[in-house]
Scaffold this motif. Structure first.
Motif, PDB file in Angstrom:
ATOM      1  N   PRO A  26      -6.320 -15.468   3.266  1.00 33.96           N
ATOM      2  CA  PRO A  26      -7.361 -15.943   2.352  1.00 33.96           C
ATOM      3  C   PRO A  26      -7.322 -15.204   1.016  1.00 33.96           C
ATOM      4  O   PRO A  26      -7.150 -13.990   0.978  1.00 33.96           O
ATOM      5  CB  PRO A  26      -8.665 -15.647   3.091  1.00 33.96           C
ATOM      6  N   ASP A  27      -7.473 -15.943  -0.026  1.00 34.87           N
ATOM      7  CA  ASP A  27      -7.424 -15.374  -1.368  1.00 34.87           C
ATOM      8  C   ASP A  27      -8.766 -14.722  -1.693  1.00 34.87           C
ATOM      9  O   ASP A  27      -9.800 -15.125  -1.190  1.00 34.87           O
ATOM     10  CB  ASP A  27      -7.139 -16.494  -2.370  1.00 34.87           C
ATOM     11  N   THR A  28      -8.712 -13.693  -2.516  1.00 34.27           N
ATOM     12  CA  THR A  28      -9.960 -13.176  -3.076  1.00 34.27           C
ATOM     13  C   THR A  28     -10.201 -13.939  -4.375  1.00 34.27           C
ATOM     14  O   THR A  28      -9.446 -14.842  -4.696  1.00 34.27           O
ATOM     15  CB  THR A  28      -9.850 -11.670  -3.368  1.00 34.27           C
ATOM     16  N   PHE A  29     -11.184 -13.569  -5.119  1.00 34.78           N
ATOM     17  CA  PHE A  29     -11.477 -14.271  -6.365  1.00 34.78           C
ATOM     18  C   PHE A  29     -10.421 -14.022  -7.444  1.00 34.78           C
ATOM     19  O   PHE A  29     -10.443 -14.615  -8.503  1.00 34.78           O
ATOM     20  CB  PHE A  29     -12.864 -13.899  -6.885  1.00 34.78           C
ATOM     21  N   LEU A  30      -9.464 -13.111  -7.151  1.00 44.37           N
ATOM     22  CA  LEU A  30      -8.478 -12.773  -8.179  1.00 44.37           C
ATOM     23  C   LEU A  30      -7.298 -13.742  -8.222  1.00 44.37           C
ATOM     24  O   LEU A  30      -6.430 -13.612  -9.077  1.00 44.37           O
ATOM     25  CB  LEU A  30      -7.980 -11.338  -7.943  1.00 44.37           C
ATOM     26  N   ARG A  31      -7.227 -14.662  -7.267  1.00 39.58           N
ATOM     27  CA  ARG A  31      -6.166 -15.680  -7.232  1.00 39.58           C
ATOM     28  C   ARG A  31      -4.776 -15.058  -7.243  1.00 39.58           C
ATOM     29  O   ARG A  31      -3.897 -15.472  -7.985  1.00 39.58           O
ATOM     30  CB  ARG A  31      -6.319 -16.649  -8.421  1.00 39.58           C
ATOM     31  N   GLN A  32      -4.625 -14.006  -6.411  1.00 34.88           N
ATOM     32  CA  GLN A  32      -3.314 -13.352  -6.372  1.00 34.88           C
ATOM     33  C   GLN A  32      -2.389 -14.014  -5.361  1.00 34.88           C
ATOM     34  O   GLN A  32      -1.207 -13.691  -5.301  1.00 34.88           O
ATOM     35  CB  GLN A  32      -3.479 -11.871  -6.016  1.00 34.88           C
ATOM     36  N   GLY A  33      -2.945 -14.874  -4.514  1.00 32.59           N
ATOM     37  CA  GLY A  33      -2.116 -15.563  -3.528  1.00 32.59           C
ATOM     38  C   GLY A  33      -1.424 -14.612  -2.575  1.00 32.59           C
ATOM     39  O   GLY A  33      -0.206 -14.571  -2.477  1.00 32.59           O
ATOM     40  N   SER A  34      -2.208 -13.768  -1.872  1.00 32.37           N
ATOM     41  CA  SER A  34      -1.626 -12.750  -1.004  1.00 32.37           C
ATOM     42  C   SER A  34      -1.064 -13.344   0.290  1.00 32.37           C
ATOM     43  O   SER A  34      -1.400 -14.461   0.668  1.00 32.37           O
ATOM     44  CB  SER A  34      -2.689 -11.726  -0.648  1.00 32.37           C
ATOM     45  N   ALA A  35      -0.211 -12.551   0.947  1.00 33.88           N
ATOM     46  CA  ALA A  35       0.378 -12.978   2.214  1.00 33.88           C
ATOM     47  C   ALA A  35       0.556 -11.775   3.131  1.00 33.88           C
ATOM     48  O   ALA A  35       0.626 -10.636   2.670  1.00 33.88           O
ATOM     49  CB  ALA A  35       1.724 -13.631   1.961  1.00 33.88           C
ATOM     50  N   ILE A  86       4.460  -6.681  12.835  1.00 33.66           N
ATOM     51  CA  ILE A  86       3.570  -6.817  11.678  1.00 33.66           C
ATOM     52  C   ILE A  86       3.123  -5.419  11.268  1.00 33.66           C
ATOM     53  O   ILE A  86       2.180  -4.855  11.826  1.00 33.66           O
ATOM     54  CB  ILE A  86       2.330  -7.689  12.019  1.00 33.66           C
ATOM     55  N   PRO A  87       3.785  -4.817  10.259  1.00 35.88           N
ATOM     56  CA  PRO A  87       3.448  -3.435   9.893  1.00 35.88           C
ATOM     57  C   PRO A  87       2.059  -3.282   9.287  1.00 35.88           C
ATOM     58  O   PRO A  87       1.440  -2.241   9.441  1.00 35.88           O
ATOM     59  CB  PRO A  87       4.511  -3.054   8.869  1.00 35.88           C
ATOM     60  N   ILE A  88       1.590  -4.305   8.579  1.00 36.36           N
ATOM     61  CA  ILE A  88       0.288  -4.178   7.902  1.00 36.36           C
ATOM     62  C   ILE A  88      -0.512  -5.463   8.110  1.00 36.36           C
ATOM     63  O   ILE A  88      -0.215  -6.479   7.483  1.00 36.36           O
ATOM     64  CB  ILE A  88       0.471  -3.925   6.379  1.00 36.36           C
ATOM     65  N   VAL A  89      -1.498  -5.402   9.000  1.00 31.65           N
ATOM     66  CA  VAL A  89      -2.324  -6.592   9.224  1.00 31.65           C
ATOM     67  C   VAL A  89      -3.417  -6.658   8.151  1.00 31.65           C
ATOM     68  O   VAL A  89      -3.610  -7.685   7.517  1.00 31.65           O
ATOM     69  CB  VAL A  89      -2.948  -6.590  10.640  1.00 31.65           C
ATOM     70  N   ASN A  90      -4.110  -5.559   7.948  1.00 28.88           N
ATOM     71  CA  ASN A  90      -5.176  -5.528   6.934  1.00 28.88           C
ATOM     72  C   ASN A  90      -4.571  -5.155   5.580  1.00 28.88           C
ATOM     73  O   ASN A  90      -4.644  -4.005   5.132  1.00 28.88           O
ATOM     74  CB  ASN A  90      -6.250  -4.522   7.358  1.00 28.88           C
ATOM     75  N   ILE A  91      -3.972  -6.145   4.924  1.00 34.37           N
ATOM     76  CA  ILE A  91      -3.263  -5.838   3.670  1.00 34.37           C
ATOM     77  C   ILE A  91      -4.230  -5.392   2.576  1.00 34.37           C
ATOM     78  O   ILE A  91      -3.885  -4.590   1.725  1.00 34.37           O
ATOM     79  CB  ILE A  91      -2.417  -7.038   3.179  1.00 34.37           C
ATOM     80  N   TYR A  92      -5.451  -5.869   2.619  1.00 34.92           N
ATOM     81  CA  TYR A  92      -6.436  -5.505   1.580  1.00 34.92           C
ATOM     82  C   TYR A  92      -6.818  -4.029   1.713  1.00 34.92           C
ATOM     83  O   TYR A  92      -6.856  -3.286   0.736  1.00 34.92           O
ATOM     84  CB  TYR A  92      -7.705  -6.347   1.696  1.00 34.92           C
ATOM     85  N   LEU A 119     -14.279 -13.404   4.965  1.00 37.52           N
ATOM     86  CA  LEU A 119     -12.915 -12.957   4.656  1.00 37.52           C
ATOM     87  C   LEU A 119     -12.281 -12.314   5.889  1.00 37.52           C
ATOM     88  O   LEU A 119     -11.140 -12.599   6.250  1.00 37.52           O
ATOM     89  CB  LEU A 119     -12.972 -11.958   3.493  1.00 37.52           C
ATOM     90  N   ALA A 120     -13.054 -11.445   6.568  1.00 36.52           N
ATOM     91  CA  ALA A 120     -12.552 -10.765   7.767  1.00 36.52           C
ATOM     92  C   ALA A 120     -12.200 -11.778   8.853  1.00 36.52           C
ATOM     93  O   ALA A 120     -11.153 -11.689   9.501  1.00 36.52           O
ATOM     94  CB  ALA A 120     -13.600  -9.775   8.279  1.00 36.52           C
TER      95      ALA A 120
END
Ligand SMILES: [Zn+2]
Length: 341
Positions: A26-35, A86-92, A119-120
């Protein structure tokens, strides 16, 4: 009959190949298009599907390093079945060096998650639906939280014979029989019939070489025991697994600066002095006394403590002296072994 490919995040992974798949989160309001990057090893031969994940709590780094070393093992070319790493699940949280999500939610209270939730909840759902549900087994890597470090140990539903045999294969000498609280990955996975073992080792934001080596050794042992990796030529030395009968935190009787005398992995008797809390201005000193007999499986690494803080985590075992001896033998074995770095 040839083995089928697996599809994840719309990407096909053929038997005998590996791929890094980017799962949109899910994207935050910054529209960074994370994965969330997921490494997939799809073996040429049939076998179980297992995931290994870390940093569900974004500041727990030992597991990230364990997976980095795992991914470099040449032995994975001989894999049977499918491994998702999956090394990093909580990327944020990882990017911000924090346990939580940007809204202070703890991701490990939102599994299995749902689309359209917080978001969570949405992040949990991406991981659960794309990875966890595809697997029969999982290993979830954690560290202590908030300036607390853990002696490497296993947590899981030890009543489940499949989880117990994974725990025994992992090789860490001590385990807690805990199914995980509601919303944890472990509890949600259990409800979906996925066997998950949790490995707790070290503290947040710091690497600990013993914890990292113990984790890598444990994961490869589990892969061997499930027939996903061929067993090594030499039989691995193992210490017997002991499951705690009970556990409790020993709390600070006063505020001040704590100096420990007891160490992680040490067997302590009831009434034994574990350390002393000093007044920084040279006044009173107060001993921290073990309220019970047991083995120290966790402690606080931060010197400043406040009255009531959880300072030492003591677990009870039927054979506590044996437990301490096993911990000593295990740490020697783990640190002696020539392992990938
Ligand atoms: Zn954690």
């Amino acid at each position: 009959m040839t083995r089928a490919s697996v599809t994840i995040g719309g990407q096909k992974v053929a038997p005998g190949s590996r791929a890094t798949v980017l799962l949109p989160v899910p994207d935050t309001f910054l529209r960074q298009g994370s994965a969330m990057p997921v490494h997939v090893f799809h073996g040429r031969r049939e076998g179980p599907a297992l995931f290994v994940c870390a940093a569900i709590h974004g500041d727990e780094l030992n597991g990230v390093e364990i997976i980095r070393r795992l991914l470099r093992l040449k032995r994975l070319n001989q894999l049977a079945g499918t491994l998702y790493a999956i090394p990093i699940v909580n990327i944020y949280g990882f990017m911000a060096n924090t346990r939580y999500l940007p809204d202070r939610r703890d991701l490990n209270r939102f599994f299995p998650g749902k689309e359209g939730g917080s978001l969570a909840s949405e992040l949990a759902s991406v991981f659960f639906e794309n990875v966890v549900r595809k697997c029969g087994y999982g290993i979830d890597l954690h560290t202590g939280s908030n300036h607390r470090r853990n002696l490497p140990h296993i947590r899981g539903d030890m009543e489940d014979p499949a989880v117990l045999s994974m725990a025994e294969a992992f090789g860490a000498p001590l385990a807690l029989d805990l199914s995980g609280m509601e919303g944890s990955l472990r509890a949600a996975a259990k409800d979906s019939g996925v066997r998950v073992l949790l490995f707790e080792a070290g503290e947040p934001l710091r690497f600990d070489e013993f914890s990292i080596r113990a984790g890598l050794r444990g994961i490869t042992s589990v892969l061997e025991s499930l027939g996903m990796l061929p067993a090594g030529k030499r039989k691995r030395r193992q210490v017997p697994l002991q499951i705690a009968t009970d556990r409790a935190w020993c709390r600070a009787p006063a505020s001040g600066l704590f100096r420990a005398v007891a160490k992680l992995g040490q067997h302590v008797g009831q009434g034994e002095v574990l350390g002393t809390i000093h007044d920084p201005f040279g006044g009173r000193s107060t001993d921290l006394v073990a309220p019970r007999d047991g083995v120290i499986i966790g402690d606080q690494s931060l010197a400043s403590v406040y009255k009531g803080d959880a300072v030492m985590h003591i677990a009870r075992f039927d054979a506590p002296r044996q437990a301490q001896a096993s911990v000593d033998e295990y740490s020697e074995m783990v640190m002696d072994a020539r392992m990938a770095r």
